[in-house]
Each structure stands twice: as structure tokens, then as C-alpha cells.
Design an enzyme around this catalytic site. Sequence first.
Site, short mmCIF file in Angstrom:
data_model
loop_
_atom_site.label_atom_id
_atom_site.label_comp_id
_atom_site.label_asym_id
_atom_site.label_seq_id
_atom_site.Cartn_x
_atom_site.Cartn_y
_atom_site.Cartn_z
N GLN A 104 0.85 -1.20 0.00
CA GLN A 104 0.00 0.00 0.00
C GLN A 104 0.89 1.25 0.00
OE1 GLN A 104 -3.61 -0.52 2.85
NE2 GLN A 104 -1.95 -1.75 3.70
N VAL A 106 3.58 4.08 -0.96
CA VAL A 106 3.86 4.83 -2.20
C VAL A 106 5.36 5.12 -2.30
CG1 VAL A 106 1.54 5.81 -2.30
CG2 VAL A 106 3.32 7.05 -1.07
N ASP A 107 6.14 4.62 -1.29
CA ASP A 107 7.60 4.81 -1.37
C ASP A 107 8.21 3.67 -2.19
OD1 ASP A 107 7.55 3.57 1.97
OD2 ASP A 107 8.42 2.49 0.29
N HIS A 122 -1.54 1.33 -4.32
CA HIS A 122 -1.94 2.72 -4.08
C HIS A 122 -1.04 3.71 -4.81
CE1 HIS A 122 -4.24 1.62 -0.14
NE2 HIS A 122 -4.94 1.36 -1.23
N CYS A 133 -5.69 15.69 -17.91
CA CYS A 133 -5.61 14.86 -19.13
C CYS A 133 -4.76 13.60 -18.92
CB CYS A 133 -5.04 15.69 -20.29
SG CYS A 133 -3.27 16.00 -20.17
N CYS A 155 -2.69 20.70 -21.49
CA CYS A 155 -4.09 21.15 -21.28
C CYS A 155 -4.23 22.21 -20.20
CB CYS A 155 -4.95 19.94 -20.90
SG CYS A 155 -4.71 19.41 -19.18
N THR A 193 0.23 -2.54 8.78
CA THR A 193 -0.91 -1.79 8.27
C THR A 193 -2.02 -1.73 9.31
OG1 THR A 193 -2.50 -1.52 6.45
CG2 THR A 193 -1.97 -3.79 7.10
N ASN A 218 2.66 -6.41 13.73
CA ASN A 218 2.34 -5.02 14.02
C ASN A 218 2.58 -4.80 15.52
OD1 ASN A 218 0.94 -2.49 14.38
ND2 ASN A 218 -0.24 -2.94 12.53
C1 BV8 Z 1 -12.00 3.45 -3.58
C2 BV8 Z 1 -2.09 6.91 -1.29
C3 BV8 Z 1 -13.88 3.52 -5.05
C4 BV8 Z 1 -2.18 8.39 -1.06
C5 BV8 Z 1 -3.82 5.93 0.14
C6 BV8 Z 1 -15.32 -0.01 1.11
C7 BV8 Z 1 -14.95 -0.43 -0.17
C8 BV8 Z 1 -14.28 0.44 -1.03
C9 BV8 Z 1 -13.95 1.75 -0.61
C10 BV8 Z 1 -14.31 2.15 0.66
C11 BV8 Z 1 -14.98 1.28 1.51
N1 BV8 Z 1 -15.20 1.95 2.67
C12 BV8 Z 1 -14.67 3.19 2.58
C13 BV8 Z 1 -14.14 3.34 1.37
C14 BV8 Z 1 -13.48 4.55 0.89
C15 BV8 Z 1 -11.98 4.58 1.18
C16 BV8 Z 1 -11.63 4.00 2.51
O1 BV8 Z 1 -11.21 2.83 2.60
N2 BV8 Z 1 -11.75 4.79 3.55
C17 BV8 Z 1 -11.39 4.32 4.86
C18 BV8 Z 1 -10.48 5.31 5.55
C19 BV8 Z 1 -12.68 4.06 5.63
N3 BV8 Z 1 -11.27 3.87 0.13
C20 BV8 Z 1 -10.98 4.56 -0.98
O2 BV8 Z 1 -11.32 5.71 -1.18
C21 BV8 Z 1 -10.18 3.82 -2.05
N4 BV8 Z 1 -10.85 4.04 -3.31
O3 BV8 Z 1 -12.45 2.54 -2.99
O4 BV8 Z 1 -12.63 4.08 -4.64
C22 BV8 Z 1 -13.82 3.58 -6.51
C23 BV8 Z 1 -13.77 2.38 -7.22
C24 BV8 Z 1 -13.73 2.46 -8.59
C25 BV8 Z 1 -13.71 3.71 -9.25
C26 BV8 Z 1 -13.74 4.90 -8.51
C27 BV8 Z 1 -13.78 4.84 -7.12
C28 BV8 Z 1 -8.78 4.41 -2.21
C29 BV8 Z 1 -7.96 4.15 -0.99
C30 BV8 Z 1 -6.49 4.57 -1.25
C31 BV8 Z 1 -6.19 5.89 -0.59
N5 BV8 Z 1 -4.76 6.23 -0.73
N6 BV8 Z 1 -2.53 6.22 -0.08
C32 BV8 Z 1 -1.02 8.90 -0.24
O5 BV8 Z 1 -0.20 8.10 0.27
O6 BV8 Z 1 -0.95 10.14 -0.11
S1 BV8 Z 1 -4.22 5.07 1.51
C33 BV8 Z 1 -3.22 5.39 2.86
O7 BV8 Z 1 -3.72 4.58 3.88
C34 BV8 Z 1 -1.79 4.94 2.81
O8 BV8 Z 1 -1.13 5.18 1.64
C35 BV8 Z 1 -1.86 3.47 3.03
O9 BV8 Z 1 -1.81 2.90 1.77
C36 BV8 Z 1 -3.24 3.28 3.58
C37 BV8 Z 1 -3.27 2.43 4.78
O10 BV8 Z 1 -2.44 3.05 5.76
P1 BV8 Z 1 -1.35 2.11 6.46
O11 BV8 Z 1 -0.36 1.70 5.45
O12 BV8 Z 1 -2.05 1.03 7.20
O13 BV8 Z 1 -0.68 3.12 7.43
P2 BV8 Z 1 -1.29 3.66 8.79
O14 BV8 Z 1 -0.56 4.91 9.12
O15 BV8 Z 1 -2.77 3.67 8.72
O16 BV8 Z 1 -0.90 2.53 9.84
C38 BV8 Z 1 0.45 2.23 10.06
C39 BV8 Z 1 0.47 0.91 10.80
O17 BV8 Z 1 1.83 0.54 11.01
C40 BV8 Z 1 -0.17 0.96 12.18
O18 BV8 Z 1 -1.01 -0.18 12.34
C41 BV8 Z 1 1.02 0.89 13.14
O19 BV8 Z 1 0.70 0.20 14.33
C42 BV8 Z 1 1.99 0.10 12.33
N7 BV8 Z 1 3.42 0.29 12.66
C43 BV8 Z 1 4.03 1.41 13.13
N8 BV8 Z 1 5.34 1.17 13.26
C44 BV8 Z 1 5.57 -0.11 12.85
C45 BV8 Z 1 4.34 -0.66 12.47
N9 BV8 Z 1 4.21 -1.92 12.01
C46 BV8 Z 1 5.35 -2.66 11.93
N10 BV8 Z 1 6.57 -2.20 12.29
C47 BV8 Z 1 6.71 -0.94 12.75
N11 BV8 Z 1 7.94 -0.49 13.10
ZN ZN Z 2 -3.07 17.90 -18.99
#
Ligand code: BV8
Ligand code: ZN
Length: 252
Positions: A104, A106-107, A122, A133, A155, A193, A218
Site C-alpha cells: 500500500q 507509495v515509497d 496505491h 488529461c 491542457c 498496516t 504489528n
Molecule cells: C476506492 C495513497 C472507489 C495516497 C492511500 C469499502 C470499499 C471500497 C472503498 C471504501 C470502503 N469503505 C470506505 C471506502 C473509501 C476509502 C476507505 O477505505 N476509507 C477508509 C479510511 C474508511 N477507500 C478509498 O477511497 C479507495 N478508493 O475505494 O474508490 C472507486 C472504485 C472504482 C472507481 C472509482 C472509485 C482508495 C484508498 C487509497 C487511498 N490512498 N494512499 C497517499 O499516500 O498520499 S491510503 C493510505 O492509507 C496509505 O497510503 C496506506 O496505503 C493506507 C493504509 O495506511 P497504512 O499503510 O495502514 O498506514 P497507517 O498509518 O494507517 O498505519 C500504520 C500501521 O503501522 C499501524 O497499524 C502501526 O501500528 C503500524 N506500525 C508502526 N510502526 C511499525 C508498524 N508496524 C510494523 N513495524 C513498525 N515499526
Molecule cells: Zn493535462
Amino acid sequence: MADVPLLTQASVALAQAKRIVCLTGAGISAESGVATFRAAQSGLWARFDPQRLASQAGFAADPGLVWRWYMARLASVEAAVPNPGHLALVALERVAPAFTLVTQNVDDLHERAGSRQLWHVHGQISQFHCNRCHAPHALQPDERTHAEPPICRSCGGHIRPGVVWFGEGLPSVALDAAWRAAEACEVMLVVGTSGVVYPVAELPQVAQAAGAVVIDVNPQHNPIAARADFFLQGAAEVVLPQVIEQMRAQGQ
Ligand code: BV8
Ligand code: ZN
């Protein structure tokens, strides 16, 4: 095997698996200094909601703010180096008969560590295209310090990073590959995650429904750990090398 430590049991499952899928999130890059997505944003970003910044609405409301946020994150990714957690997954890929890494993140730390069978579901922060565009854009050095996003030469639209924003569809080739791999694997290793972003958060359930063992790594309990067969509580950079060590001790 109640008296056998969880880590040993999980390592045995991985050593015996023909097809392994690993799903990673921001936690695996945390030790490398790349802020996790949901942890309080540091410094000047602390007062912004990353979910709002990572959206078309957030970009439309303030393209400059979103552009500067991504340029700051890109700099932190480029300054980071892969950690022992990334390297352990490379070692696992080399011994597993079939291995698919779904990230997930983006790095590009998995690539820089040496991972090959990798899908970015992602997108990637180092790629850019026009928000209107979709023409690809090669980031110019001076654009990194601009207060506003570059303008598309074709564009006039705003240039944006090649990441999936909330409300946007995921890249279909990567998502299909991830879904098929989850349905076919014997073990899914989930690392770092929060398991709250869909549709990717569904992958462990897809794997488990198809008969796979799910291992979650985790430091914190989370929705995936709650359903996993093995929850290895700890940091990726500590636990994953231990898992590889155990597999080697078992002659893997
Ligand atoms: C979509 C890129 C539809 C941007 C990101 C049900 C079905 C489908 C969609 C939804 C649904 N319910 C809700 C939705 C909408 C939404 C969604 O899921 N919302 C949530 C918040 C409720 N989903 C969407 O909008 C998705 N699109 O479904 O569109 C559609 C379909 C067709 C056509 C048109 C539309 C798009 C989701 C993608 C969003 N983009 N990233 C950017 O980076 O700027 S997501 C973002 O959160 C991150 O990039 C990452 O990918 C994602 C998850 O985060 P994590 O990686 O888990 O990171 P987080 O900080 O949350 O947690 C870190 C974890 O690490 C913690 O648990 C911590 O304890 C742990 N940790 C800490 N240190 C360590 C560690 N673990 C191990 N070792 C360590 N040392
Ligand atoms: Zn353009």
C-alpha cells in the site's frame, strides 16, 4: 502447539508454504524515517488531515498545500534507506517457491531493498501526471520547491503525484494481481498496516476464505490482527528478521 512460541509456529507455516503473499503498509517504512500515514503528521502538517489532503477535494481546495505536502513526503522517502524489515522480505522472496509482495506504500523502499515480485496498489509518490488529461510528467528539480503544482503543457491542468487518492479507483492490473494472489496463497503475511483502508484491507479475509493462514506483524493490535491465525506483536524490523532466522534454523 500451545507451548511452541507463536513466532516458531508462524515460521513453520511460512517454511511449508508453496505460495506466499505479503501485504505491507506504512509501518514497514516507519523505522526508515518515513512517517506512517495515520500517525499525527509531524511539524507543520500536524494540523492537516492526511485523508483530506490525499483527495481530489483537498487538491481542488488548495493545490499548493497538497503539492507542498507531497514534495515534503517525497524528500523524506528519498532520504530514507530500506531497513531490516524490507531486507527480510527480500530474503523470504528468495527462498519461497512463489512469492507476491503487495504494498500500500507509495515509497520505493521495497524496490531499493531488492524486492522483485511487487505490486503498488496505491500508486507511487515518485511518479507524476496531469490531474486533468493524465499526460505523464517528469518532475523538474526546481518544481520541488515551487509553492504551487506545475501546469500541464498539453491542457493547462495541475500536475499531481501518481498515487491513489481517497475516492479514486485502484490501478486495475495491480489490484487484480493482488486479489488473484490472495485467493491462491497458502500463507498471507501482513506487515505494518492499520487495516482500515478498503478495498485492500479485505485481502487478508480473501486469503483466509480461500484456506490460507494469515500472519499479522504489528506493534499494535488492529482489525487484521483480530482475525489473523497468528498475531506477532512487534516492529517489522525486529520480528521479520527473527522469522527468517527461525526458517533458516528449520533448514529452509
Ligand atoms: C476506492 C495513497 C472507489 C495516497 C492511500 C469499502 C470499499 C471500497 C472503498 C471504501 C470502503 N469503505 C470506505 C471506502 C473509501 C476509502 C476507505 O477505505 N476509507 C477508509 C479510511 C474508511 N477507500 C478509498 O477511497 C479507495 N478508493 O475505494 O474508490 C472507486 C472504485 C472504482 C472507481 C472509482 C472509485 C482508495 C484508498 C487509497 C487511498 N490512498 N494512499 C497517499 O499516500 O498520499 S491510503 C493510505 O492509507 C496509505 O497510503 C496506506 O496505503 C493506507 C493504509 O495506511 P497504512 O499503510 O495502514 O498506514 P497507517 O498509518 O494507517 O498505519 C500504520 C500501521 O503501522 C499501524 O497499524 C502501526 O501500528 C503500524 N506500525 C508502526 N510502526 C511499525 C508498524 N508496524 C510494523 N513495524 C513498525 N515499526
Ligand atoms: Zn493535462
